[in-house]
Design an enzyme around this catalytic site. Structure first.
Site, mmCIF file in Angstrom:
data_model
loop_
_atom_site.group_PDB
_atom_site.id
_atom_site.type_symbol
_atom_site.label_atom_id
_atom_site.label_comp_id
_atom_site.label_asym_id
_atom_site.label_seq_id
_atom_site.Cartn_x
_atom_site.Cartn_y
_atom_site.Cartn_z
ATOM 1 C CG ASP A 199 54.623 85.993 25.604
ATOM 2 O OD1 ASP A 199 54.926 85.565 24.482
ATOM 3 O OD2 ASP A 199 54.142 85.281 26.495
ATOM 4 N NE ARG A 229 53.761 81.189 20.967
ATOM 5 C CZ ARG A 229 54.949 81.710 21.234
ATOM 6 N NH1 ARG A 229 55.411 81.709 22.455
ATOM 7 N NH2 ARG A 229 55.661 82.245 20.286
ATOM 8 N N GLY A 250 56.505 85.431 16.222
ATOM 9 C CA GLY A 250 55.478 85.080 15.235
ATOM 10 C C GLY A 250 54.955 86.324 14.541
ATOM 11 N NE ARG A 263 58.736 81.978 17.847
ATOM 12 C CZ ARG A 263 57.574 81.814 17.211
ATOM 13 N NH1 ARG A 263 57.479 81.040 16.173
ATOM 14 N NH2 ARG A 263 56.487 82.435 17.654
ATOM 15 C CG ASP A 267 49.879 85.942 24.322
ATOM 16 O OD1 ASP A 267 50.227 86.952 23.705
ATOM 17 O OD2 ASP A 267 50.511 84.868 24.257
ATOM 18 C CG ASP A 284 49.086 83.805 20.265
ATOM 19 O OD1 ASP A 284 48.485 83.371 19.275
ATOM 20 O OD2 ASP A 284 50.259 83.497 20.537
ATOM 21 C CB THR A 341 51.249 88.076 19.478
ATOM 22 O OG1 THR A 341 50.594 86.808 19.601
ATOM 23 C CG2 THR A 341 50.908 88.900 20.699
HETATM 24 P P1 ADP Z 1 56.964 85.781 20.346
HETATM 25 O O1 ADP Z 1 57.652 87.091 20.407
HETATM 26 O O2 ADP Z 1 56.004 85.698 19.209
HETATM 27 O O3 ADP Z 1 56.382 85.382 21.676
HETATM 28 P P2 ADP Z 1 59.168 83.898 20.804
HETATM 29 O O4 ADP Z 1 58.691 83.541 22.160
HETATM 30 O O5 ADP Z 1 59.610 82.789 19.933
HETATM 31 O O6 ADP Z 1 58.063 84.683 19.959
HETATM 32 O O7 ADP Z 1 60.356 84.948 20.965
HETATM 33 C C1 ADP Z 1 60.983 85.514 19.827
HETATM 34 C C2 ADP Z 1 62.443 85.724 20.088
HETATM 35 O O8 ADP Z 1 62.627 86.598 21.211
HETATM 36 C C3 ADP Z 1 63.231 84.474 20.450
HETATM 37 O O9 ADP Z 1 63.624 83.707 19.346
HETATM 38 C C4 ADP Z 1 64.447 85.072 21.162
HETATM 39 O O10 ADP Z 1 65.375 85.579 20.233
HETATM 40 C C5 ADP Z 1 63.823 86.249 21.905
HETATM 41 N N1 ADP Z 1 63.513 85.821 23.277
HETATM 42 C C6 ADP Z 1 62.424 85.162 23.736
HETATM 43 N N2 ADP Z 1 62.506 84.904 25.050
HETATM 44 C C7 ADP Z 1 63.709 85.393 25.444
HETATM 45 C C8 ADP Z 1 64.424 85.447 26.695
HETATM 46 N N3 ADP Z 1 63.913 84.935 27.814
HETATM 47 N N4 ADP Z 1 65.646 86.041 26.695
HETATM 48 C C9 ADP Z 1 66.156 86.580 25.591
HETATM 49 N N5 ADP Z 1 65.553 86.557 24.393
HETATM 50 C C10 ADP Z 1 64.353 85.981 24.314
#
Ligand code: ADP
Length: 320
Positions: free
Chosen positions: A104, A173, A12, A73, A131, A129, A127
Site C-alpha cells: 500500500d 503489519r 517489502g 524503501r 491488506d 500481508d 505484499t
Molecule cells: P509497501 O509498499 O510494502 O507498503 P512502504 O510503505 O515502505 O512499503 O512503501 C515503499 C515506498 O513507497 C517508500 O519507501 C516510499 O518511497 C514510497 N511511499 C510510501 N508512502 C508514500 C507516500 N505517502 N508518498 C510518496 N511515496 C510513498
C-alpha cells in the site's frame, strides 16, 4: 497506444513479484512495446538504474522468491522534488507509463506521482500481508501463509511432546489476514489479530481449565499488529503457570519459491496490468474479487482500509 513502459517492484518483497514482472514484460513485448526494468524500487527511478528488457531478461525467475529487480524503501521519493526527478528520468528515456508492483505504501507513492505528473500508472498489489483494499488477494500472501502453516505443523509436534503452550508471532503489519488464515488452517486454539479485541485474562482462564481437563498443548498465533509474541507469552506463563514458549517467524515468511496460486495469479495480474497501461489506462490497481481479475481505482485502493472477513473470526472461535 503507449510505445514504451517501465515496470518496478517496491516496498517489502513478496513471492510472486518475479512472476508478475515476467508477465508484464512478456505481454508488453508480445504487443511490440518496449519495456524498461527499474532496479531497487523508487531508488532506481531516482538514481537512473533502469535497463531495457528483453524476453530473456525474465527467464528463469518465475520459480524464485524475492524480486530480481530488487526492491527498497526510498525516503527521497516521499518528497515532491524526489518524485519530479524520478519523472524526469522516465521522460528522458521515453517511458510513457509505469507498472508498480508493491504494497500500500508503494501504491500510495505511485498514486501521488501520477496525480502530480499525469504519467499513466497501473499498480499491482505485491505484499504478503494481503491488506490492499478492493482485492481479496495480494501477490505473495499464499506462499507466506503456506510457510507459516509449515512452521505451525512443526511447532505442534514439539508442543504436543512437551505439553507446552506455543505462541507464534507472524507478520502482517496492521492486518490480521496472515495470522487468521494460517491459524485456521494450522488448527490454532487462539488467533490474535488487530481487527478484534482480545481478553488475555479470559483466554488464560480458559486455557488453564482446558489443561486441567486433559488438554495436551495449545497454539496461539499472534499477528504482529495485535501484540508482541514474547510479551503475550510472558503473560500466559505468569497467569497460567503453563510451560510456554514463544517463536517469531520473522523474514522467513517473506522468502521461498512462490506457490502455484501466487505464480498463476501474479501472471494473470501482470498480463492485465501490461495491456491496461499500453492502452493508456491509468490510476488503477488490478486485484481479485471472487476469483476474477478486477480493476480497482488506485486512489480508493490506497485511501481505504481493507477489513478482515468476519467469517474468519467466527470460524476461528468455533473450530478452536
Ligand atoms: P509497501 O509498499 O510494502 O507498503 P512502504 O510503505 O515502505 O512499503 O512503501 C515503499 C515506498 O513507497 C517508500 O519507501 C516510499 O518511497 C514510497 N511511499 C510510501 N508512502 C508514500 C507516500 N505517502 N508518498 C510518496 N511515496 C510513498
Amino acid at each position: 497506444m503507449l510505445k514504451s513502459i517501465a515496470v518496478m517492484t517496491s516496498g517489502g518483497d513478496s513471492p510472486g513479484m518475479n512472476a508478475a514482472v515476467r508477465a508484464v514484460t512478456r505481454t508488453a513485448l508480445h504487443q511490440g512495446v518496449k519495456v524498461w526494468g527499474i532496479r531497487g524500487g523508487y531508488h532506481g527511478m531516482l538514481d537512473e538504474e533502469m535497463f531495457e528488457m528483453q524476453s530473456k531478461d525474465v527467464s528463469d525467475i518465475i520459480q524464485r522468491g524475492g524480486t530480481f529487480l530488487g526492491t527498497a524503501r526510498c525516503r527521497r521519493f516521499a518528497t515532491p522534488e524526489g518524485r519530479m526527478l524520478g519523472y524526469k528520468n522516465l521522460v528522458d528515456r521515453g517511458i510513457q507509463g509505469l507498472v508498480v508492483v508493491g504494497g500500500d505504501g508503494s501504491l500510495r507513492g505511485a498514486s501521488i506521482l501520477s496525480q502530480e505528473t499525469g504519467i499513466p500508472i497501473v499498480g499491482l498489489p505485491g505484499t504478503i500481508d494481503n491488506d490492499v483494499w478492493g482485492s481479496e488477494y495480494t501477490i505473495g500472501c499464499d506462499t507466506a501463509a503456506n510457510t507459516i502453516i509449515d512452521a505451525i505443523n512443526k511447532l505442534r509436534d514439539t508442543a504436543s511432546a512437551h505439553r507446552r503452550t506455543i505462541v507464534l508471532e507472524v507478520m502482517g503489519r496492521n492486518s490480521g489476514w496472515l495470522a487468521m488464515v494460517s491459524g485456521i488452517s494450522g488448527g490454532a486454539e487462539y488467533i490474535l489479530v488487530p481487527e478484534e479485541e482480545y481478553d488475555l485474562d479470559e483466554m488464560c482462564e480458559e486455557m488453564k481449565a482446558a489443561y486441567d481437563a486433559g488438554k495436551r498443548y495449545c497454539l496461539v498465533v499472534v499477528a504482529e499488529g495485535a501484540g508482541k509474541g514474547h510479551e503475550i507469552g510472558k503473560i500466559i506463563a505468569e497467569k497460567t503457570g503453563l510451560d510456554t514458549r514463544v517463536s517469531k517467524l520473522g523474514h522467513i515468511q517473506r522468502g521461498g519459491s512462490p506457490s502455484v496460486i501466487d505464480r498463476v495469479n501474479a501472471s494473470r495480474l501482470g498480463e492485465h496490468a501490461a495491456l491496461a497501461i499500453i492502452s493508456g489506462l491509468s490510476d488503477i490497481v488490478f486485484g481479485f474479487n471472487r476469483g476474477h481479475v478486477v480493476s480497482i481505482n488506485l486512489h480508493d485502493a490506497v485511501n481505504n482500509k481493507k477489513q478482515l472477513n468476519p467469517e474468519f473470526m467466527r470460524l476461528a472461535r468455533v473450530l478452536a
